[in-house]
Design a protein around this motif. Structure first.
Motif, PDB file in Angstrom:
ATOM      1  N   ALA A  29       0.895  -1.137   0.150  1.00 19.56           N
ATOM      2  CA  ALA A  29      -0.077  -0.088   0.120  1.00 19.56           C
ATOM      3  C   ALA A  29       0.973   1.338  -0.038  1.00 19.56           C
ATOM      4  O   ALA A  29       0.685   2.204  -0.792  1.00 19.56           O
ATOM      5  N   LEU A  30       1.965   1.064   0.846  1.00 20.94           N
ATOM      6  CA  LEU A  30       2.860   2.342   0.892  1.00 20.94           C
ATOM      7  C   LEU A  30       3.747   2.560  -0.626  1.00 20.94           C
ATOM      8  O   LEU A  30       3.542   3.883  -0.900  1.00 20.94           O
ATOM      9  N   ARG A  31       3.908   1.680  -1.224  1.00 18.56           N
ATOM     10  CA  ARG A  31       4.378   1.628  -2.367  1.00 18.56           C
ATOM     11  C   ARG A  31       3.557   2.252  -3.559  1.00 18.56           C
ATOM     12  O   ARG A  31       4.013   3.254  -4.430  1.00 18.56           O
ATOM     13  N   ARG A  32       2.354   1.702  -3.459  1.00 23.04           N
ATOM     14  CA  ARG A  32       1.368   2.133  -4.327  1.00 23.04           C
ATOM     15  C   ARG A  32       1.119   3.715  -4.138  1.00 23.04           C
ATOM     16  O   ARG A  32       0.737   4.508  -5.116  1.00 23.04           O
ATOM     17  N   ALA A  33       0.964   4.275  -2.875  1.00 19.42           N
ATOM     18  CA  ALA A  33       0.556   5.485  -2.576  1.00 19.42           C
ATOM     19  C   ALA A  33       1.727   6.546  -3.053  1.00 19.42           C
ATOM     20  O   ALA A  33       1.472   7.444  -3.401  1.00 19.42           O
ATOM     21  N   ARG A  34       2.839   5.854  -2.959  1.00 20.76           N
ATOM     22  CA  ARG A  34       4.024   6.595  -3.416  1.00 20.76           C
ATOM     23  C   ARG A  34       4.020   6.722  -4.788  1.00 20.76           C
ATOM     24  O   ARG A  34       4.320   7.871  -5.300  1.00 20.76           O
ATOM     25  N   VAL A  39       0.518  11.692  -0.990  1.00 26.21           N
ATOM     26  CA  VAL A  39       1.120  12.061   0.066  1.00 26.21           C
ATOM     27  C   VAL A  39       0.377  11.855   1.518  1.00 26.21           C
ATOM     28  O   VAL A  39       1.086  11.120   2.412  1.00 26.21           O
ATOM     29  N   GLN A  40      -0.886  12.039   1.215  1.00 29.13           N
ATOM     30  CA  GLN A  40      -1.779  11.941   2.408  1.00 29.13           C
ATOM     31  C   GLN A  40      -1.883  10.343   2.767  1.00 29.13           C
ATOM     32  O   GLN A  40      -2.077   9.899   3.926  1.00 29.13           O
ATOM     33  N   LEU A  41      -2.175   9.343   1.605  1.00 27.98           N
ATOM     34  CA  LEU A  41      -2.719   7.970   1.920  1.00 27.98           C
ATOM     35  C   LEU A  41      -1.295   7.543   2.410  1.00 27.98           C
ATOM     36  O   LEU A  41      -1.218   6.555   3.210  1.00 27.98           O
ATOM     37  N   GLY A  42      -0.091   7.845   1.607  1.00 29.59           N
ATOM     38  CA  GLY A  42       1.255   7.229   2.319  1.00 29.59           C
ATOM     39  C   GLY A  42       1.346   7.771   3.594  1.00 29.59           C
ATOM     40  O   GLY A  42       1.915   6.604   4.531  1.00 29.59           O
ATOM     41  N   CYS A  43       1.086   8.673   4.368  1.00 31.20           N
ATOM     42  CA  CYS A  43       1.185   9.293   5.665  1.00 31.20           C
ATOM     43  C   CYS A  43       0.134   8.103   6.472  1.00 31.20           C
ATOM     44  O   CYS A  43       0.739   7.748   7.384  1.00 31.20           O
ATOM     45  N   TYR A  44      -1.001   8.063   6.196  1.00 29.21           N
ATOM     46  CA  TYR A  44      -1.748   7.099   6.718  1.00 29.21           C
ATOM     47  C   TYR A  44      -1.430   5.842   6.882  1.00 29.21           C
ATOM     48  O   TYR A  44      -1.523   5.148   7.894  1.00 29.21           O
ATOM     49  N   VAL A  45      -0.939   5.257   5.730  1.00 30.29           N
ATOM     50  CA  VAL A  45      -0.504   3.921   5.825  1.00 30.29           C
ATOM     51  C   VAL A  45       0.747   3.799   6.629  1.00 30.29           C
ATOM     52  O   VAL A  45       0.871   2.780   7.504  1.00 30.29           O
ATOM     53  N   LEU A  46       1.423   4.655   6.610  1.00 31.30           N
ATOM     54  CA  LEU A  46       3.042   4.815   7.666  1.00 31.30           C
ATOM     55  C   LEU A  46       2.403   4.922   9.067  1.00 31.30           C
ATOM     56  O   LEU A  46       2.940   4.169   9.960  1.00 31.30           O
ATOM     57  N   THR A  47       1.425   5.441   9.306  1.00 33.26           N
ATOM     58  CA  THR A  47       0.856   5.714  10.618  1.00 33.26           C
ATOM     59  C   THR A  47       0.250   4.419  11.084  1.00 33.26           C
ATOM     60  O   THR A  47       0.176   3.677  12.232  1.00 33.26           O
ATOM     61  N   ASN A  71       6.203  14.255   9.939  1.00 27.76           N
ATOM     62  CA  ASN A  71       7.210  14.988   9.119  1.00 27.76           C
ATOM     63  C   ASN A  71       7.140  15.137   7.552  1.00 27.76           C
ATOM     64  O   ASN A  71       7.392  16.187   6.972  1.00 27.76           O
ATOM     65  N   ARG A  72       7.052  13.839   6.939  1.00 25.86           N
ATOM     66  CA  ARG A  72       6.775  13.771   5.572  1.00 25.86           C
ATOM     67  C   ARG A  72       5.780  14.473   4.946  1.00 25.86           C
ATOM     68  O   ARG A  72       5.708  15.015   3.925  1.00 25.86           O
ATOM     69  N   ALA A  73       4.535  14.468   5.782  1.00 28.64           N
ATOM     70  CA  ALA A  73       3.324  14.827   5.204  1.00 28.64           C
ATOM     71  C   ALA A  73       2.939  16.542   5.668  1.00 28.64           C
ATOM     72  O   ALA A  73       2.139  17.137   5.172  1.00 28.64           O
ATOM     73  N   LYS A  74       3.738  17.130   6.474  1.00 30.28           N
ATOM     74  CA  LYS A  74       3.354  18.167   7.286  1.00 30.28           C
ATOM     75  C   LYS A  74       3.517  19.159   5.993  1.00 30.28           C
ATOM     76  O   LYS A  74       4.509  19.378   5.242  1.00 30.28           O
ATOM     77  N   GLY A 121     -10.304  22.436   2.739  1.00 26.82           N
ATOM     78  CA  GLY A 121      -9.980  21.326   1.753  1.00 26.82           C
ATOM     79  C   GLY A 121     -10.456  20.137   1.692  1.00 26.82           C
ATOM     80  O   GLY A 121     -11.433  20.116   2.444  1.00 26.82           O
ATOM     81  N   ASP A 122     -10.452  19.675   0.496  1.00 26.18           N
ATOM     82  CA  ASP A 122     -11.123  18.218   0.447  1.00 26.18           C
ATOM     83  C   ASP A 122     -10.292  17.123   1.259  1.00 26.18           C
ATOM     84  O   ASP A 122      -9.326  16.913   0.998  1.00 26.18           O
ATOM     85  N   GLU A 123     -11.108  16.634   2.086  1.00 24.54           N
ATOM     86  CA  GLU A 123     -10.632  15.787   3.253  1.00 24.54           C
ATOM     87  C   GLU A 123     -10.931  14.146   2.401  1.00 24.54           C
ATOM     88  O   GLU A 123     -11.999  14.046   2.029  1.00 24.54           O
ATOM     89  N   PRO A 124      -9.786  13.337   2.568  1.00 21.18           N
ATOM     90  CA  PRO A 124     -10.067  11.846   2.235  1.00 21.18           C
ATOM     91  C   PRO A 124     -11.250  11.189   2.813  1.00 21.18           C
ATOM     92  O   PRO A 124     -11.143  11.443   4.051  1.00 21.18           O
ATOM     93  N   ALA A 125     -11.835  10.448   2.150  1.00 17.34           N
ATOM     94  CA  ALA A 125     -12.993   9.724   2.961  1.00 17.34           C
ATOM     95  C   ALA A 125     -12.620   8.680   3.787  1.00 17.34           C
ATOM     96  O   ALA A 125     -13.286   8.718   4.984  1.00 17.34           O
ATOM     97  N   TRP A 126     -11.302   8.202   3.786  1.00 18.79           N
ATOM     98  CA  TRP A 126     -10.843   7.485   4.552  1.00 18.79           C
ATOM     99  C   TRP A 126     -10.389   7.906   5.875  1.00 18.79           C
ATOM    100  O   TRP A 126     -10.265   7.259   7.123  1.00 18.79           O
ATOM    101  N   ILE A 127     -10.185   9.081   5.990  1.00 20.07           N
ATOM    102  CA  ILE A 127      -9.820   9.733   7.330  1.00 20.07           C
ATOM    103  C   ILE A 127     -10.931  10.311   8.160  1.00 20.07           C
ATOM    104  O   ILE A 127     -10.889  10.900   9.414  1.00 20.07           O
TER     105      ILE A 127
END
Length: 245
Positions: A29-34, A39-47, A71-74, A121-127
């Motif tokens: 999932a992290l690779r596909r997000a990147r 960036v937002q989904l990558g941040c969520y996956v890493l979290t 730090n990566r998504a800030k 802003g537009d928030e992702p549905a998954w959050i």
């Protein structure tokens, strides 16, 4: 979409204790997000990976991962996404029995959620799940881990009730958390009442995480091990859920 599906597959595997499979899905999932520049989904996956690391007992690594996600998504992610990274950081600090950074991270999460209320802003549905009620429920767990039942119970009062038919597993785990806080406050009767309600619910679901919460509840029963009601409860958790005493 494929990155989010991989994350969901990883979460499902994580919940039933298949940690190796979960890690493979999360990495995918992290690779596909990147690759998709999300960036937002990558941040969520890493979290989410940080949370898995935390639940496996590696709190220090979970702190590093959640801080790295932030730090990566800030500056690129919406406040609600960043707030979730700080929540998991707080939970990692509490598992290290480090109350000051846990409280700081929790306060940052709360402040970011306050910003999210007015975010245009537009928030992702998954959050969308991460709101004040969820923060309050997790804060109760943070202070339970820090053995501060007064704060744990105060935060729980702010957490919205969840209907068991919709959030069965979450309700059962939360009952175990709050029950443990009552035991820490030396309130055996109320603690056992919530513990039994937790077993009523969690006996109907398949979740290794749920068993972990009841194991922590049982550990908090240690001062009353000779009480008949306590012995009966411990036997019940062993019989119905396979939770060791």
């Amino acid at each position: 979409m494929t990155a989010e599906l991989s994350r969901l597959a990883g979460w499902t595997a994580f919940d039933v204790g298949q940690h190796d499979a979960a890690q493979r899905h999360f990495i995918q999932a992290l690779r596909r997000a990147r690759a998709g520049g999300d960036v937002q989904l990558g941040c969520y996956v890493l979290t989410t990976m940080a949370m898995q690391t935390l639940m496996r007992g590696f709190a220090s690594e979970a702190v590093d991962m959640s801080q790295g996600a932030f730090n990566r998504a800030k500056g690129q992610a919406v406040p609600r996404v960043l707030a979730f990274t700080k929540l998991i950081e707080a939970r990692a600090h509490d598992r290290e029995n480090d109350p000051r950074p846990a409280s700081r991270a929790l306060k940052m999460s709360e402040d970011l959620l306050d910003q999210a209320k007015d975010d245009s802003g537009d928030e992702p549905a998954w959050i969308d799940f991460y709101r004040c009620a969820r923060l309050s429920a997790d804060a109760a767990e943070v202070f339970r881990d820090l053995k501060n039942p007064k704060m744990a119970l105060a935060w729980n009062q702010q957490a919205a009730a969840m209907p068991t038919g919709v959030f069965t597993r979450s309700v059962g785990m939360r009952l175990a958390i709050v029950g443990t806080a009552h035991l820490q406050a030396r309130d055996l009767d109320h603690g056992l009442e919530l513990g039994n309600r937790s077993v009523d619910i969690l006996a109907r679901v398949q979740s290794s995480r749920a068993k972990d919460y009841l194991a922590e509840f049982n550990a908090a029963l240690a001062p009353w091990r000779r009480e008949p009601d306590v012995r009966e409860f411990v036997q019940r958790t062993r019989k119905e859920l396979g939770v060791a005493a």
